[in-house]
Design an enzyme around this catalytic site. Structure first.
Site, mmCIF file in Angstrom:
data_model
loop_
_atom_site.group_PDB
_atom_site.id
_atom_site.type_symbol
_atom_site.label_atom_id
_atom_site.label_comp_id
_atom_site.label_asym_id
_atom_site.label_seq_id
_atom_site.Cartn_x
_atom_site.Cartn_y
_atom_site.Cartn_z
ATOM 1 N N HIS A 69 -45.386 32.880 12.354
ATOM 2 C CA HIS A 69 -44.119 33.633 12.356
ATOM 3 C C HIS A 69 -44.436 35.129 12.208
ATOM 4 C CE1 HIS A 69 -40.267 35.251 11.100
ATOM 5 N NE2 HIS A 69 -39.727 34.191 11.665
ATOM 6 N N ASN A 72 -34.939 28.260 9.983
ATOM 7 C CA ASN A 72 -36.007 28.825 9.167
ATOM 8 C C ASN A 72 -35.330 29.522 7.991
ATOM 9 O OD1 ASN A 72 -38.071 30.206 7.985
ATOM 10 N ND2 ASN A 72 -38.528 31.531 9.741
ATOM 11 N N GLU A 84 -43.215 37.362 10.466
ATOM 12 C CA GLU A 84 -43.272 37.856 9.078
ATOM 13 C C GLU A 84 -44.618 37.496 8.446
ATOM 14 O OE1 GLU A 84 -39.559 36.117 7.874
ATOM 15 O OE2 GLU A 84 -38.504 37.569 9.113
ATOM 16 N N GLY A 116 -33.544 39.408 12.308
ATOM 17 C CA GLY A 116 -32.820 39.930 11.151
ATOM 18 C C GLY A 116 -32.143 41.261 11.404
ATOM 19 N N SER A 123 -31.792 36.746 15.638
ATOM 20 C CA SER A 123 -30.343 36.981 15.532
ATOM 21 C C SER A 123 -29.515 35.992 16.351
ATOM 22 C CB SER A 123 -30.005 38.427 15.910
ATOM 23 O OG SER A 123 -30.632 39.323 15.002
ATOM 24 N N LYS A 129 -36.695 30.776 5.410
ATOM 25 C CA LYS A 129 -37.513 31.834 4.806
ATOM 26 C C LYS A 129 -37.545 31.654 3.273
ATOM 27 C CE LYS A 129 -36.560 34.512 8.892
ATOM 28 N NZ LYS A 129 -36.437 35.789 9.558
ATOM 29 N N GLU A 157 -39.889 34.915 19.600
ATOM 30 C CA GLU A 157 -39.115 35.674 18.621
ATOM 31 C C GLU A 157 -39.468 37.158 18.748
ATOM 32 O OE1 GLU A 157 -37.574 32.845 15.359
ATOM 33 O OE2 GLU A 157 -39.323 33.910 14.633
HETATM 34 P P1 13P Z 1 -32.748 35.799 12.198
HETATM 35 O O1 13P Z 1 -32.020 34.653 12.888
HETATM 36 O O2 13P Z 1 -32.249 36.069 10.827
HETATM 37 O O3 13P Z 1 -32.810 36.998 13.079
HETATM 38 O O4 13P Z 1 -34.276 35.313 12.003
HETATM 39 C C1 13P Z 1 -34.937 34.796 13.080
HETATM 40 C C2 13P Z 1 -36.207 34.181 12.604
HETATM 41 O O5 13P Z 1 -37.077 34.864 12.105
HETATM 42 C C3 13P Z 1 -36.331 32.726 12.719
HETATM 43 O O6 13P Z 1 -37.642 32.311 12.488
#
Ligand code: 13P
Length: 270
Positions: free
Chosen positions: A110, A24, A112, A188, A228, A26, A182
């Site tokens: 997601h 992903n 976010e 992150g 992560s 982003k 997640e």
């Molecule tokens: P990170 O791997 O940067 O923690 O992000 C995970 C994520 O949101 C994947 O969709």
């Protein structure tokens, strides 16, 4: 219970759950940067046929990446979509538009999107139905916030998110659905769920799929872990009984690190 690389001994059902490692990206990478990634990345994983590999770039990179991935065994997915085919929805992208591009997968709900763009379990359900109707493979993201975990609400949160996502979904068409666990506190932050926490959460999700759909679908549905994921923890996560792959943010932006995740996840499953 011991957490080691013995998933094959734990669960024969998982033979039908092929490992899926998804990136992903982003809001990172222009179209040129996306195709340059694929040029460097693909030679590193082209022998890795034990895993399906999926790249989810920003919307603007989808046409170039779909084109570049055509001759390579890498799938391309979107990070979001609207549930309607068309309409006055400024800034949105429809499932029809995605399939017209040759996109095969779509991330739904997601954290976010839930946090910054007011997505709810109800819109997740609408998007999931739309994805299935348009033969897009949906990856439905669920996960608890830190305060919910600390208040011992993880089970309730996961069961509710999964059950609302699956409301009025016909089991006869549900086989393509993928879930991603997640935990919001792990995204992150560099703070990964321990194998024990991840396995337990994946089990809760799988049990809820059995309740909402059927036990057979629960056994065959892939559930990815995200939060992560890095080259050095991919193996210990992907060897677990109910973890069928990874959804990777930050560590998927570099070809070498994402390729290492693919290799280590495969090693975890063997
Ligand atoms: P990170 O791997 O940067 O923690 O992000 C995970 C994520 O949101 C994947 O969709």
């Amino acid at each position: 219970m011991q957490y080691c690389c013995c998933r094959g001994l734990w669960n024969t059902d998982n033979n039908m759950r092929k490992l899926l490692i998804a990136a992903n990206w982003k809001m990172y990478k222009t179209p040129n940067e996306s195709t340059a990634f694929l040029t460097s990345f693909f030679p590193l994983v082209k022998q890795s046929t034990q895993a399906e590999i999926l790249l989810c770039p920003a919307m603007t990179s989808l046409p170039a990446l779909v084109d570049a991935a055509r001759s390579r065994s890498v799938f391309v997915g979107a990070q979001n979509m609207h549930w309607k085919n068309e309409g006055a929805f400024t800034g949105e992208t429809s499932p029809v538009m995605l399939t017209a591009l040759g996109v095969t997968h779509v991330l739904i709900g997601h954290s976010e999107r839930r946090q910054y763009f007011a997505e709810t379990d109800t819109t997740v359900n609408l998007k999931l139905k739309a994805a299935l109707a348009h033969s897009l493979i949906p990856i439905v993201c669920v996960g608890e916030k830190l305060e919910e975990r600390e208040a011992n609400l993880t089970n309730n949160v996961l069961e509710l998110q999964v059950s609302i996502a699956l409301e009025r979904i016909d089991p006869a068409i549900a086989a393509p659905i993928v879930f991603a666990y997640e935990p919001v506190w792990a995204i992150g932050t560099g703070r990964t769920a321990t194998p024990e926490i991840a396995q337990e959460a994946h089990k809760i999700i799988r049990n809820q799929i059995a309740q909402s759909l059927t036990p057979a679908l629960a056994a065959s549905t892939r559930i990815l872990y995200g939060g992560s994921v890095k080259p050095d923890n991919a193996k210990s996560l992907c060897c677990l009984e109910d973890i069928d792959g990874a959804l990777v943010g930050g560590a998927s932006l570099e070809p070498k690190s994402f390729a290492e995740i693919v290799h280590n996840a495969i090693a975890g499953q063997s």
